[in-house]
Enzyme design. Structure first.
Site, mmCIF file in Angstrom:
data_model
loop_
_atom_site.group_PDB
_atom_site.id
_atom_site.type_symbol
_atom_site.label_atom_id
_atom_site.label_comp_id
_atom_site.label_asym_id
_atom_site.label_seq_id
_atom_site.Cartn_x
_atom_site.Cartn_y
_atom_site.Cartn_z
ATOM 1 N N ALA A 141 0.831 -1.219 0.000
ATOM 2 C CA ALA A 141 0.000 0.000 0.000
ATOM 3 C C ALA A 141 0.858 1.258 0.000
ATOM 4 O O ALA A 141 0.519 2.271 0.604
ATOM 5 C CB ALA A 141 -0.947 -0.013 1.200
ATOM 6 N N GLY A 142 2.010 1.182 -0.696
ATOM 7 C CA GLY A 142 2.798 2.395 -0.935
ATOM 8 C C GLY A 142 2.145 3.158 -2.087
ATOM 9 O O GLY A 142 1.046 2.797 -2.534
ATOM 10 N N HIS A 185 -10.938 33.701 -3.974
ATOM 11 C CA HIS A 185 -12.170 33.006 -3.618
ATOM 12 C C HIS A 185 -13.063 32.846 -4.841
ATOM 13 O O HIS A 185 -13.167 33.771 -5.631
ATOM 14 C CB HIS A 185 -12.914 33.834 -2.558
#
Ligand code: FAD
Length: 467
Positions: A182-183, A446
């Protein structure tokens, strides 16, 4: 022996080797690059960074079709034509391989086809089917990269047992896929095929997924993976793999001690990458190895005068394309007598293209505490970011690790939408030694995802506005 007065011979044309060759050309060094494969570009371009991200992009687009009703768009019976998906990926790779070829020509770098072997005293042997030639050069840059490690007794057969190479050429989407490891490589493929509808199981020996990341990042990724119905088994030990005609049977001892047999149509082995230093003639030089990795100083120099090493073969730095590239530029600058800044291990960004994505730079919280910093944490969740709502991507957060004394930014860890792109601001901030205060008064437009960065920096002092 053919005597050719090269200034530099590069062995290996991955992102490290080819970028170094370009820079050497720009500096006016007489340069050649030796590549054993028929195309330039290395792991990253052909079977790594680029093809995986092309597939991830398609998986992303596909997911939008599957969930299009949420956007008010009704798509009737969308379907994937997987051979076309692979074709698109191949075209992207081919285009960029041509690009690398063009760069060699543009910068007057000679491309020599064959297998390069160090012979000592500035000599490199090039082996091709027809014979060998020996070249002389002032400097050598070893950039031979890495290949997938296998579990003992197991062999990639291209049909059932796969590495990153074979999984990229499948012509159909498998119904079930087991991934050992699970690298970054394992979780990226999990993310791709989960979105394409494959039932994915991840088996990881260590207690958490993406074990090099900050612990909270691992936890969040595991949570979201489970939400997406990816089966994650950490602390699990693969005992045996049996390759059958139509599946792989994996015997695994799970965290709670029970033994289980997991059957999957395909098995991807993603348990790390071994450096290509075995057959390149290291024994003909004074080069020192550490478990197969080349030991170098800050200028990428090995113990053999005039021989430098970069990229996946180097001891002590992460196996990432941009690390290889930067190390190559440092080495070439050193050869050419130009100014250079050595690679600082604490300033290397990492991008993991999962869903949600991960972008991180600098120390994790645990590393900062271990080093004795007075750690302050600022976090901000994407659930409170309006652009994330617009994108329908709410999982994850930004986490800032800072030192209380001077507001030094020690690390930034992001999991969430476009995390790998958002990371740019943090990398520049750390590289330019900006403080938390600088980022607090930096205006963030924004509505953007990177407002979450500004908020996380404000939250180091409990001053985020929207959470
Ligand atoms: C599935 C996958 C996904 C990845 N995704 C990412 C990512 O998103 N971002 C990232 O930063 N990194 C990623 N990586 C890692 C990245 O691919 C490597 O870190 C990078 O390719 C290393 O570059 P390099 O120049 O050291 O070597 P390589 O890219 O491995 O290139 C080495 C080259 O040397 C050649 N060679 C080897 N020996 C010889 C010889 N004796 N003579 C001549 N030629 C030789 C090889 O054929 C090869 O072309 C990924 C890796 C994998 C496997």
């Amino acid at each position: 022996m053919e005597k050719v007065p090269y200034d530099l011979i590069v062995i290996g044309s991955g992102p490290g080797g080819y970028s170094a060759a370009v820079r050497a050309g720009q500096y006016g060094l007489r340069t050649a690059i030796i590549e054993k494969d028929p195309k330039l570009g290395g792991t990253c371009l052909h079977v790594g960074c680029i093809p995986t991200k092309a597939l991830l992009h398609t998986a992303d687009v596909w997911e939008r079709f599957v969930h299009s009703e949420e956007e008010g768009i009704l798509c009737e019976k969308p379907r994937i034509d997987y051979p076309r998906v692979i074709d698109r990926k191949n075209k992207i790779v081919a285009k960029h391989a041509k690009g690398v070829e063009f760069l060699m020509k543009k910068n007057k770098v000679e491309w020599i086809k064959g297998f390069g072997v160090l012979k000592g005293n500035g000599r490199v042997e090039v082996r091709v089917e027809q014979g060998t030639q020996t070249l002389e050069t002032k400097n050598i840059l070893l950039a031979t990269g890495s290949e997938a490690r296998m579990l003992p007794g197991l062999k990639a057969d291209g049909t059932r047992v796969l590495t990153n190479i074979e999984i990229l050429t499948m012509t159909e989407i498998p119904k079930t896929l087991a991934i050992i490891g699970a690298g970054a490589v394992g979780v990226e493929f999990a993310s791709i095929f989960n979105r394409f509808g494959t039932e994915v199981t991840i088996l990881e020996m260590l207690p958490r997924v993406v074990p090099v990341e900050d612990e909270e990042i691992s936890k969040e990724l595991e949570r979201v993976f489970r939400k997406h119905k990816i089966r994650v088994e950490t602390n699990s030990k693969v005992e045996n793999v049996q390759v059958l005609a139509d599946a792989c049977k994996i015997t695994v001892t799970l965290a709670n001690g029970t033994k289980e047999e997991i059957c999957a149509e395909k098995l991807l082995v993603a348990v790390g990458r071994k450096p290509n230093t075995e057959k390149v003639g290291v024994e003909n030089t004074k080069i020192e190895l550490d478990r197969g990795f080349v030991k170098v100083n800050q200028w990428q120099q090995t113990a053999e005068p005039g021989v430098y090493a970069i990229g996946d073969i180097v001891a002590g730095t992460p196996q990432l394309a941009h690390v290889a590239t930067m190390q190559g530029l440092v080495a070439v600058a050193r050869m050419a007598g130009k100014p250079a800044t050595p690679v600082n291990r604490d300033r290397i960004p990492g991008a993991t293209y999962t869903d949600p994505g991960i972008g991180s730079v600098g120390l994790t919280e645990a590393q900062a505490r271990e080093k004795g910093y007075r750690v302050k944490i600022g976090k901000f969740p994407f659930a409170a970011n309006s652009k994330a709502s617009i994108l329908g991507s709410h999982d994850g957060f930004v986490k800032v690790v800072a030192d209380e004394r001077y507001g030094e930014i020690l690390g930034v860890h992001i999991i969430g939408p476009e995390a790998f792109e958002l990371l740019g601001e943090a990398v520049t901030a750390i590289e330019s030694e900006a403080t938390v205060e600088t980022l607090m008064h930096t205006i963030h437009a924004h509505p953007t995802l990177y407002e979450a960065m500004g908020e996380a920096f404000n939250n180091v002092y409990g001053l985020a506005i929207n959470a």
